[in-house]
Design a protein around this motif. Sequence first.
Motif, PDB file in Angstrom:
ATOM      1  N   PHE B  39     -17.201  -7.814   9.400  1.00 22.17           N
ATOM      2  CA  PHE B  39     -16.972  -8.070  10.821  1.00 22.17           C
ATOM      3  C   PHE B  39     -16.251  -6.898  11.470  1.00 22.17           C
ATOM      4  CE2 PHE B  39     -14.268 -10.393  14.088  1.00 22.17           C
ATOM      5  CZ  PHE B  39     -15.269 -10.368  15.033  1.00 22.17           C
ATOM      6  N   ILE B  45     -21.101 -11.040  12.484  1.00 19.97           N
ATOM      7  CA  ILE B  45     -20.494 -12.308  12.113  1.00 19.97           C
ATOM      8  C   ILE B  45     -21.343 -12.895  11.003  1.00 19.97           C
ATOM      9  CG2 ILE B  45     -19.949 -14.609  12.888  1.00 19.97           C
ATOM     10  CD1 ILE B  45     -18.354 -12.865  14.405  1.00 19.97           C
ATOM     11  N   MET B  47     -21.792 -15.908   8.992  1.00 22.01           N
ATOM     12  CA  MET B  47     -21.418 -17.302   8.799  1.00 22.01           C
ATOM     13  C   MET B  47     -21.721 -17.770   7.382  1.00 22.01           C
ATOM     14  SD  MET B  47     -19.951 -18.652  11.135  1.00 22.01           S
ATOM     15  CE  MET B  47     -19.757 -19.283  12.734  1.00 22.01           C
ATOM     16  N   LEU B 105     -30.711  -7.255  13.972  1.00 22.98           N
ATOM     17  CA  LEU B 105     -29.894  -7.997  14.940  1.00 22.98           C
ATOM     18  C   LEU B 105     -28.602  -7.286  15.329  1.00 22.98           C
ATOM     19  CD1 LEU B 105     -30.247 -11.527  13.307  1.00 22.98           C
ATOM     20  CD2 LEU B 105     -31.422 -10.705  15.338  1.00 22.98           C
ATOM     21  N   ARG B 108     -27.354  -7.753  18.742  1.00 21.90           N
ATOM     22  CA  ARG B 108     -27.211  -9.122  19.261  1.00 21.90           C
ATOM     23  C   ARG B 108     -26.258  -9.906  18.377  1.00 21.90           C
ATOM     24  NH1 ARG B 108     -33.306  -9.843  18.393  1.00 21.90           N
ATOM     25  NH2 ARG B 108     -32.979 -12.057  18.677  1.00 21.90           N
ATOM     26  N   LEU B 110     -24.242 -12.364  18.742  1.00 21.64           N
ATOM     27  CA  LEU B 110     -24.249 -13.822  18.777  1.00 21.64           C
ATOM     28  C   LEU B 110     -25.445 -14.375  18.018  1.00 21.64           C
ATOM     29  CD1 LEU B 110     -23.145 -14.556  22.435  1.00 21.64           C
ATOM     30  CD2 LEU B 110     -21.835 -14.812  20.357  1.00 21.64           C
ATOM     31  N   ASP B 111     -26.551 -13.628  18.052  1.00 20.34           N
ATOM     32  CA  ASP B 111     -27.724 -14.082  17.331  1.00 20.34           C
ATOM     33  C   ASP B 111     -27.547 -13.940  15.823  1.00 20.34           C
ATOM     34  OD1 ASP B 111     -28.826 -14.753  19.667  1.00 20.34           O
ATOM     35  OD2 ASP B 111     -30.464 -13.313  19.650  1.00 20.34           O
ATOM     36  N   LEU B 113     -24.847 -14.445  14.364  1.00 21.11           N
ATOM     37  CA  LEU B 113     -24.057 -15.617  14.032  1.00 21.11           C
ATOM     38  C   LEU B 113     -24.969 -16.817  13.758  1.00 21.11           C
ATOM     39  CD1 LEU B 113     -20.982 -16.457  16.198  1.00 21.11           C
ATOM     40  CD2 LEU B 113     -22.424 -18.220  15.323  1.00 21.11           C
ATOM     41  N   LEU B 114     -25.939 -17.029  14.639  1.00 19.40           N
ATOM     42  CA  LEU B 114     -26.834 -18.176  14.468  1.00 19.40           C
ATOM     43  C   LEU B 114     -27.723 -17.993  13.243  1.00 19.40           C
ATOM     44  CD1 LEU B 114     -27.890 -18.842  18.155  1.00 19.40           C
ATOM     45  CD2 LEU B 114     -26.167 -20.011  16.794  1.00 19.40           C
ATOM     46  N   TRP B 117     -25.852 -18.523  10.114  1.00 12.55           N
ATOM     47  CA  TRP B 117     -25.583 -19.955   9.940  1.00 12.55           C
ATOM     48  C   TRP B 117     -26.794 -20.622   9.298  1.00 12.55           C
ATOM     49  CZ3 TRP B 117     -21.531 -23.136  10.147  1.00 12.55           C
ATOM     50  CH2 TRP B 117     -21.773 -24.498  10.135  1.00 12.55           C
ATOM     51  N   VAL B 242     -13.981 -21.258   8.740  1.00 11.92           N
ATOM     52  CA  VAL B 242     -13.185 -21.193   9.966  1.00 11.92           C
ATOM     53  C   VAL B 242     -11.850 -20.506   9.719  1.00 11.92           C
ATOM     54  CG1 VAL B 242     -11.936 -22.561  11.660  1.00 11.92           C
ATOM     55  CG2 VAL B 242     -14.267 -23.141  11.081  1.00 11.92           C
ATOM     56  N   PHE B 245     -12.361 -16.738   9.298  1.00 12.24           N
ATOM     57  CA  PHE B 245     -12.581 -16.003  10.546  1.00 12.24           C
ATOM     58  C   PHE B 245     -11.294 -15.902  11.354  1.00 12.24           C
ATOM     59  CE2 PHE B 245     -17.230 -16.316  10.170  1.00 12.24           C
ATOM     60  CZ  PHE B 245     -17.518 -15.007  10.492  1.00 12.24           C
ATOM     61  N   LEU B 246     -10.536 -16.990  11.362  1.00 13.60           N
ATOM     62  CA  LEU B 246      -9.276 -16.943  12.103  1.00 13.60           C
ATOM     63  C   LEU B 246      -8.340 -15.897  11.504  1.00 13.60           C
ATOM     64  CD1 LEU B 246      -8.430 -20.602  13.096  1.00 13.60           C
ATOM     65  CD2 LEU B 246      -9.353 -18.771  14.492  1.00 13.60           C
ATOM     66  N   VAL B 249      -9.695 -12.454  12.641  1.00 12.11           N
ATOM     67  CA  VAL B 249      -9.513 -12.205  14.068  1.00 12.11           C
ATOM     68  C   VAL B 249      -8.026 -12.093  14.405  1.00 12.11           C
ATOM     69  CG1 VAL B 249      -9.863 -13.152  16.368  1.00 12.11           C
ATOM     70  CG2 VAL B 249     -11.662 -13.331  14.683  1.00 12.11           C
ATOM     71  N   ALA B 253      -9.392  -7.319  14.228  1.00 13.66           N
ATOM     72  CA  ALA B 253     -10.552  -7.265  13.351  1.00 13.66           C
ATOM     73  C   ALA B 253     -10.693  -5.963  12.560  1.00 13.66           C
ATOM     74  CB  ALA B 253     -11.802  -7.513  14.165  1.00 13.66           C
TER      75      ALA B 253
END
Lengths: 255, 308, 386
Positions: B39, B45, B47, B105, B108, B110-111, B113-114, B117, B242, B245-246, B249, B253
């Motif tokens: 990251f 990202i 996942m 990707l 992108r 955010l993509d 990330l999906l 996932w 979770v 990642f926390l 971040v 990062a």
Amino acid sequence: MNTPVITDTMNKDFVLAVEGLTVSFDGFKAVNDLSFYVDENEIRVIIGPNGAGKTTVLDLICGRTKATTGSIKFKDQELTRMKEHEIVRAGVGRKFQNPSIYEDLTVFENLEISYPKGRSVVGALTFRRDAPVKERVQEIAEMIFLADQLDQRAEYLSHGQKQWLEIGMLLIQDPELLMLDEPVAGMSVSERKKTAELLHTIIKNRSVIVIEHDMKFVEDIAHKVTVLHQGKILSEGPMAKVQADPKVIEVYLGH
Amino acid sequence: MFSDYSLAELGSIFVMQGFAGLILFSVFVLMALGLAIIFGQMGVINMAHGEFMILGAYVTYFTSQFFLNFIPSLFNIYFFVAMILAFFASGALGMFIEWAMIRRLYKRPLDTLLATWGLSLILQQVYRSVFGPREVGVELPEWMMGSLPVTDMVEVQINGLFVMGLTIAITVAVAVLMYKSNWGKQVRAVVQNRVMAGAVGINTEKVDRYTFGLGCGIAGVAGSAFTMIGSTGPTSGQLYIVDTFLVVVFGGAQSLLGTIASAFTISQAQSTMEFFLSGSTAKVLTLLSVVIILMLRPQGLFVIKVRR
Amino acid sequence: MTKTGRTFFLRPQDMIGIAILAILLLVVLPLTLDNFRLQFVGKYLTYAFVALGLVLCWGYAGILSLGQGVFFGLGGYCMAMFLKLEASSVENTKIQTTPGIPDFMDWNQITQLPWFWEPFHHLGFTIIAVLVVPAIFAFVVGFAMFKRRVGGVYFAIITQALAAILTILIVGQQGYTGGINGITDLRTLNGWDIRTDSAKTILYFVCVGLLLASILLAYFVKSSKLGRILVAMRDKEDRVRFSGYDVSNFKVFVFCLAASLSAIGGAMFTLQVGFMSPSFVGIVPSIEMVIYTAVGGRLSILGAIYGTLLVNWAKTSFSESFPELWLFGLGGLFIAVVLTFPNGIAGLYQTYVAPRLGPLFGGAAKRSDATPPAPPSSGHAPAAAE
């Protein structure tokens, strides 16, 4: 007790008064104790070698970068304490170096968004595309040579047309101070000529700060030139004076 | 609530709790290291990070079974073999995924990330279908069992100590790799200016692939270490994503040191609060504090101010 | 078209699309599906509210929230608290140690109704709470983050963390929330039994009505200047800022709107399905709701509805016959939608179907977004499950 009164009246003459402006990034002073003043209806051109801090100065004036110290007064409003949109609403417009337009929207919509009405959430929801809006968009589109492209997606414009569109988006805001970052960069010779023409018409009744490298262009439009070097003013004055300044010649030709 | 304990008891409880916090800290660091590389350095990202970890855990489990059944004489050292295998298994899968999916990707986030996932769902189902839905645990070699008495009231588990030592070793290795080696220099060059790095002859695609692979490989080692202190199931990876990642971040990062500091803060906060409150309340309070701090200070704990 | 402007906010092709959807949901499905299946569709449609909010928030404004389940859950829990209180009258609960409080509170040795449950005795308050509580929560989160210019993946991760936090909180505070089982055994709404088949059919139509109203609202927002500002922001946030807009206000607005829409969905879910539990709040449902939008087409209002129906229909039929395949299918869907058709079925419709329909509707499908995204045949998919 007379002194403050005098500075006040002095400031009123200037549209923009930058005093002692400094910004440092991790100790590196990109702009160092800078002071300059722009008169009403003046065209000021800022030149200087790469990394001199030219774009940073514009960033500071329009609030994109926060100053470390110093003051920027625009018609007696302290810009360093204001947010970007407040600075815009006060009457400062800024064009970016690379054309910054909304590619997914049409030319009309690009101009419409920049129209200074309905800038709040509720205002934007209830905004009507009424006759004054349409007329104003049409008027600006003609000025920027894009009247025939109003319904086209901005994505498909040429590089030069995109630059004009962004200039148009600023014009529709009718700012009192217009800041242009390299408006003719990347343009063809004919586009350059048209842009110079355009600038000559739009500078009426407003002050303009231009960053430009093209010396012929600078000579053509500048009332006064400020030469920046390493975040400081190297020389300032009419073009002829600046060109004759040995310090300027040293910086530009000496290395 | 303290009145029931004597001062000495109270002191040893705090020490024990601090030790539990240190184990949690090691776990966080191990998980977060791989993620911080991917990251922080690549802006991706991932996942499915937890699932890469679980792969390492499964590899360790099967290695332990193999040693137990075929070469029991070497059982004492199986873990070191397993760790290396886990690194390469997760790393190889990571490089494959980078090639098949991630590299399309990069623009992108955010993509990504999906898509990752989606990958995590598929991997979970693969684990479930192949290894069965039940959780598995490894058998520890004898030298790792039991605990060391520090005082007559305080004792520390050897496997916990081992995981801590491992964490330190891996962290040092990663730091050396990222900040001292030529390869680390290339990675950082690509991060700062991809076009320029390409222009001076760095094979940016290769750097991307190996960076992603390294991040996933470290996840595999983390998973391997996990088997020392807990059991592994197909969906264990999801539990950590979770928190991890926390941690990353929260630490800012791009900073390895920040990641470690943030892992320390969060783990100590959580384990201390767990002593006073119920487990779930402690967790909620910890996560909530982290989120609120992030809302107030979105750049994380450590950050370099850069010129835009 | 832009030059002449619109007196009405719907374009002809939008009206056709909404009409087709309305006919499908109000006439075709009720006539062709039995009660049991229709209730499934009703349940799916509650997720469509979330998907609709995500089109505005993620598709238009570029803000990906992985915590929409939080708002769905808040809406659902508000409604469930009201229904639970009605079901827990002193008369119904006289065998409890403390009669008149929800059964799970009694099991957890709670003897007095907590203060935040009290107002949910009133239906009016509950309805307002369904809309306002999630919006306030979204406002606080959005205001804090957007004012500090947090966006993109950071926003996604933080909203995901919020979903995790709320789930842990609900599960942990069993006595106040019903814990992992959620709030169950809901019976009547102001005396009207919601468990009967006729009640469920009525609720289905109420749900469709609310959804159609929400769709109109979404179209209104999209076609206003605000809609264009959202698109502009997604593209060049700085330019919008330097055109004199306070960008964060617009983000906060659209995030709150999406939250309220999700909450309506949650409340309708509670009413139609008869319970609410943390399994609709957490990370997994939240991200699944994103995939509905992605499959339908993140830029298409109507696409989101079809996407929701389609994915849920697939989920139900897969989990009935091959439960182990469903995760493969869902995972593959995530990857495929991102890698090969990022604009979802609406995008596919635009590319392959609309050009051929174009002459029929007088060039109806000119722009790249938000024309009726799926041909009616694919909308019939749930019916085909029979």
